[in-house]
Design an enzyme around this catalytic site. Structure first.
Site, PDB file in Angstrom:
ATOM      1  CG  ASP A 131       4.318   1.464   7.421  1.00  0.00           C
ATOM      2  OD1 ASP A 131       5.089   2.412   7.615  1.00  0.00           O
ATOM      3  OD2 ASP A 131       4.676   0.274   7.499  1.00  0.00           O
ATOM      4  N   GLY A 167       8.848   9.094  12.364  1.00  0.00           N
ATOM      5  CA  GLY A 167       9.420  10.352  12.845  1.00  0.00           C
ATOM      6  C   GLY A 167       9.678  11.370  11.752  1.00  0.00           C
ATOM      7  CG  ASP A 188      11.119  -0.143  10.389  1.00  0.00           C
ATOM      8  OD1 ASP A 188      10.419   0.861  10.636  1.00  0.00           O
ATOM      9  OD2 ASP A 188      10.812  -1.012   9.562  1.00  0.00           O
TER      10      ASP A 188
HETATM   11  C1  GLA Z   1       7.616  -0.318   7.916  1.00  0.00           C
HETATM   12  C2  GLA Z   1       7.228  -0.161   9.377  1.00  0.00           C
HETATM   13  C3  GLA Z   1       7.427  -1.502  10.092  1.00  0.00           C
HETATM   14  C4  GLA Z   1       6.598  -2.589   9.425  1.00  0.00           C
HETATM   15  C5  GLA Z   1       6.954  -2.668   7.940  1.00  0.00           C
HETATM   16  C6  GLA Z   1       6.001  -3.570   7.190  1.00  0.00           C
HETATM   17  O1  GLA Z   1       8.966  -0.550   7.756  1.00  0.00           O
HETATM   18  O2  GLA Z   1       7.961   0.848   9.991  1.00  0.00           O
HETATM   19  O3  GLA Z   1       7.092  -1.386  11.463  1.00  0.00           O
HETATM   20  O4  GLA Z   1       5.239  -2.299   9.593  1.00  0.00           O
HETATM   21  O5  GLA Z   1       6.887  -1.387   7.321  1.00  0.00           O
HETATM   22  O6  GLA Z   1       6.321  -3.655   5.830  1.00  0.00           O
END
Ligand code: GLA
Length: 387
Positions: A131, A167, A188
């Site tokens: 992440d 992205g 997300d």
């Molecule tokens: C980000 C990612 C998600 C998930 C959360 C976890 O928002 O984009 O897919 O992994 O973190 O905290």
């Protein structure tokens, strides 16, 4: 070619804990998901990876700087869980972050990349989602993904590297060369129609940024969630209709996204299971040439809006996958002129069309095809040239 050089050839197929369970994860849940992969046919359909997302560790590293598994959530530890998953012929994934902390505030791998990669290899994981939260501003993300990629590739184990920087920072321009096998190209997802539509639109005409060994990840699927997330942002109420989930799955399949299930497969509906296990769609997604899907604007052109489009994916062996999408609020005719596929009338060829949702042959067609598609619905065909 040995196995490691083939990692990431096709988009990953699997399940991820985040969309439904967020922080509320534990060993028992993951074991039951693995059991369900076998008992409910997900493994047979091609799903392989079971991935624990954020919130699996304690909030602090130990005295030696190592990540510590939360002993309440995972009392048996990660190696035992990996063994359980591997014994079923499945693969095991975990999560960390390029920044100092994960998005939920647990330790990230910044400046611990090589140590963590070794740790993950010791636990025998097969997949790492990485992440982008809490990244120090003056450190380029590009460098951090290169670091972790290098660390994983030298960890002594084949670990698929799933980059997740939403992205940002022109990621499609540098991610393939970093060594990652897939990369998130979108913010997300949420379990509602608007979110599916926005994410899909954002990836139209971006087909040059996906391909074998580095796939464009449009985020985990919300198919079958029906508003069942324990997180308000992802969606606690409503969710989508089965038609909308079908369109979502068709878009992600055609556009070459990894298909990571996000619902509770232990108890989702028969309709959602049928969508997730559609073998014709999965075959299109997993096509060995891994080409992105190009957009055709339907005829007549004066009628065109961005809400109605056709996606075409050239498949190995000469077939085409063709999706007719109606993201608008009213029923529409979506007309395709075969010239726009590179098939002139004078070639003498017809297209033999097969419907990947009804699993019916639709016969031979010449020059054009003009299905009527209901609002939020789609039609996905596999087309074969016949002379
Ligand atoms: C980000 C990612 C998600 C998930 C959360 C976890 O928002 O984009 O897919 O992994 O973190 O905290």
């Amino acid at each position: 070619m040995n196995a490691s050089t083939m990692l990431g050839l096709a988009p990953a197929l699997g399940w991820n804990s985040w969309n439904t369970f967020t922080w509320d994860i534990n060993e028992q849940l993951i074991r039951e998901v693995a059991d369900t992969f076998i008992s409910e046919g997900y493994k047979d359909a091609g799903y392989e990876y079971i991935v624990i997302d954020d919130c699996w560790s304690l909030k602090e590293r130990d005295a030696d700087g190592r990540l510590v598994v939360d002993p309440v959530k995972f009392p048996g530890g990660m190696k035992a869980l990996a063994d359980y998953i591997h014994a079923k012929g499945l693969k095991f994934g975990m999560y960390s972050c390029a920044g100092t902390h994960t998005c939920a505030g647990y330790p990230g791998s910044f400046e611990h990349e090589f140590q963590d990669a070794r740790q993950f290899a010791e636990w025998e994981i097969d997949y790492l989602k990485y992440d982008y939260c809490f990244k120090p501003r003056n450190i380029p993300g590009e460098l951090l993904y290169k670091r972790m990629s290098l660390a994983l590739k030298n960890s002594g184990r084949d670990i698929l590297f799933s980059a997740c920087n939403w992205g940002e920072d022109n990621v499609p321009r540098w991610i393939r060369s970093s060594g990652a096998h897939m990369y998130r190209s979108t913010p997300d997802i949420q379990d509602r129609w608007d979110s599916i539509k926005t994410l899909a639109h954002s990836q139209l005409d971006q087909e040059c940024y996906t391909g074998v060994f580095c796939h464009n990840d449009m985020d985990m699927l919300v198919v079958g969630m029906y508003g069942g997330s324990n997180d308000e942002f992802i969606g606690r109420i409503g969710g989508c209709t089965d038609t909308e989930y079908k369109t979502h799955f068709s878009l992600w399949s055609l556009m070459g996204s990894p298909l990571m299930i996000g619902c509770d497969i232990r108890k989702t509906s028969p309709a959602a299971k049928e969508i997730l296990q559609n073998k014709d769609l999965i075959a299109i997604n997993q096509d060995p040439e891994g080409r992105g899907a190009y957009r055709i604007k339907p005829e007549p052109q004066w009628f065109h809006t961005d809400e109605v489009f056709i996606l075409v994916k050239a498949l190995a062996g000469g077939d085409l996958a063709i999706g007719f999408f109606n993201m608008s609020e009213t029923r529409r005719e979506v007309s395709l002129l075969f010239w726009d596929l590179g098939l002139p009338y004078a070639s003498g060829y017809s297209l033999s069309l097969y419907d990947c949702w009804s699993h019916q042959e639709l016969g031979l067609h010449k020059e054009r095809f003009s299905p009527v598609v209901e609002a939020h619905d789609c039609l996905v065909l596999r087309a074969k040239l016949v002379d």
